[in-house]
Write a protein that holds these residues in place. Structure first.
Motif, PDB file in Angstrom:
ATOM      1  N   TYR A   1     -37.488  68.031  44.436  1.00  0.00           N
ATOM      2  CA  TYR A   1     -36.520  69.109  44.263  1.00  0.00           C
ATOM      3  C   TYR A   1     -35.218  68.729  44.953  1.00  0.00           C
ATOM      4  CZ  TYR A   1     -36.936  70.526  49.101  1.00  0.00           C
ATOM      5  OH  TYR A   1     -36.891  70.538  50.462  1.00  0.00           O
ATOM      6  N   THR A   2     -34.131  69.358  44.531  1.00  0.00           N
ATOM      7  CA  THR A   2     -32.837  69.188  45.175  1.00  0.00           C
ATOM      8  C   THR A   2     -32.465  70.508  45.835  1.00  0.00           C
ATOM      9  OG1 THR A   2     -32.174  67.567  43.521  1.00  0.00           O
ATOM     10  CG2 THR A   2     -30.421  68.583  44.816  1.00  0.00           C
ATOM     11  N   PRO A   3     -32.256  70.502  47.165  1.00  0.00           N
ATOM     12  CA  PRO A   3     -31.877  71.738  47.852  1.00  0.00           C
ATOM     13  C   PRO A   3     -30.541  72.285  47.342  1.00  0.00           C
ATOM     14  CG  PRO A   3     -32.471  70.024  49.425  1.00  0.00           C
ATOM     15  CD  PRO A   3     -32.373  69.380  48.081  1.00  0.00           C
ATOM     16  N   GLN A   4     -30.288  73.558  47.584  1.00  0.00           N
ATOM     17  CA  GLN A   4     -29.050  74.189  47.124  1.00  0.00           C
ATOM     18  C   GLN A   4     -27.815  73.523  47.712  1.00  0.00           C
ATOM     19  OE1 GLN A   4     -29.585  78.357  47.958  1.00  0.00           O
ATOM     20  NE2 GLN A   4     -30.497  78.719  45.958  1.00  0.00           N
ATOM     21  N   ASN A   5     -27.956  72.924  48.911  1.00  0.00           N
ATOM     22  CA  ASN A   5     -26.793  72.271  49.514  1.00  0.00           C
ATOM     23  C   ASN A   5     -26.516  70.904  48.881  1.00  0.00           C
ATOM     24  OD1 ASN A   5     -28.650  70.488  50.601  1.00  0.00           O
ATOM     25  ND2 ASN A   5     -28.399  71.173  52.709  1.00  0.00           N
TER      26      ASN A   5
ATOM     27  N   ASN B   1     -37.255  63.609  53.157  1.00  0.00           N
ATOM     28  CA  ASN B   1     -35.848  63.511  52.792  1.00  0.00           C
ATOM     29  C   ASN B   1     -35.650  62.117  52.215  1.00  0.00           C
ATOM     30  OD1 ASN B   1     -33.058  62.739  52.979  1.00  0.00           O
ATOM     31  ND2 ASN B   1     -32.730  64.513  54.305  1.00  0.00           N
TER      32      ASN B   1
ATOM     33  N   LEU C   1     -41.606  67.279  48.277  1.00  0.00           N
ATOM     34  CA  LEU C   1     -42.350  68.297  49.006  1.00  0.00           C
ATOM     35  C   LEU C   1     -43.833  68.092  48.729  1.00  0.00           C
ATOM     36  CD1 LEU C   1     -41.540  71.962  49.475  1.00  0.00           C
ATOM     37  CD2 LEU C   1     -43.773  71.387  48.560  1.00  0.00           C
TER      38      LEU C   1
ATOM     39  N   ASN D   1     -35.466  65.698  47.386  1.00  0.00           N
ATOM     40  CA  ASN D   1     -36.494  65.606  48.410  1.00  0.00           C
ATOM     41  C   ASN D   1     -37.860  65.660  47.751  1.00  0.00           C
ATOM     42  OD1 ASN D   1     -34.605  65.559  50.474  1.00  0.00           O
ATOM     43  ND2 ASN D   1     -34.659  67.755  50.776  1.00  0.00           N
TER      44      ASN D   1
ATOM     45  N   ILE E   1     -41.942  67.683  53.995  1.00  0.00           N
ATOM     46  CA  ILE E   1     -40.810  67.297  53.166  1.00  0.00           C
ATOM     47  C   ILE E   1     -40.375  65.893  53.554  1.00  0.00           C
ATOM     48  CG2 ILE E   1     -38.375  67.742  52.630  1.00  0.00           C
ATOM     49  CD1 ILE E   1     -38.993  70.716  52.868  1.00  0.00           C
TER      50      ILE E   1
ATOM     51  N   SER F   1     -28.163  68.123  49.056  1.00  0.00           N
ATOM     52  CA  SER F   1     -28.669  66.925  49.744  1.00  0.00           C
ATOM     53  C   SER F   1     -30.072  66.638  49.260  1.00  0.00           C
ATOM     54  CB  SER F   1     -28.661  67.132  51.260  1.00  0.00           C
ATOM     55  OG  SER F   1     -29.550  68.174  51.608  1.00  0.00           O
ATOM     56  N   GLY F   2     -30.203  65.680  48.446  1.00  0.00           N
ATOM     57  CA  GLY F   2     -31.533  65.423  47.918  1.00  0.00           C
ATOM     58  C   GLY F   2     -31.468  64.334  46.886  1.00  0.00           C
TER      59      GLY F   2
END
Length: 105
Positions: free
Chosen positions: A53-57, A81, A64, A62, A79, A59-60
């Motif tokens: 998944y890609t975080p909302q910010n 990174n 899980l 990632n 997780i 940065s990814g």
């Protein structure tokens, strides 16, 4: 792993190894690699759920890892990174979800 005494049966063991499949620029060239990671990795397990998944910010992406089995059901979340190749265990709060194995997101 095959048991030499009973080649039709598998020896059951839990693993925590990680492999990446490199998709090289050359046509049809795929190569498995064992990446170097940092931090404490998840404990050995089977039947866990893994999602990218890609975080909302942004940065990814990632990786899980949730739950699985290691002689008993696990309910932990890890997780990776993929930018830093660093493992972190996630502490959750609030509603408790019972431990799962073979869960599909």
């Amino acid at each position: 792993k095959v048991n030499p005494a009973a080649p039709c049966c598998c020896v059951h063991r839990y693993l925590n190894d990680l492999y990446t499949l490199e998709l090289k620029n050359l046509p049809n060239l795929y190569q498995w690699e064992v990446p170097h990671t940092y931090g404490s990795p998840p404990t050995q397990r089977e039947s866990h759920t893994a999602i990218s998944y890609t975080p909302q910010n942004g940065s990814g992406p990632n990786l899980l890892i949730y739950g699985g089995m290691s002689g008993y059901r696990l309910g932990d979340i890890w997780i990776l990174n993929t930018s830093t190749m660093t493992w972190n265990r996630v502490e959750t709060y609030g509603l408790y979800i019972s431990s799962h194995s073979i869960l599909i997101f």
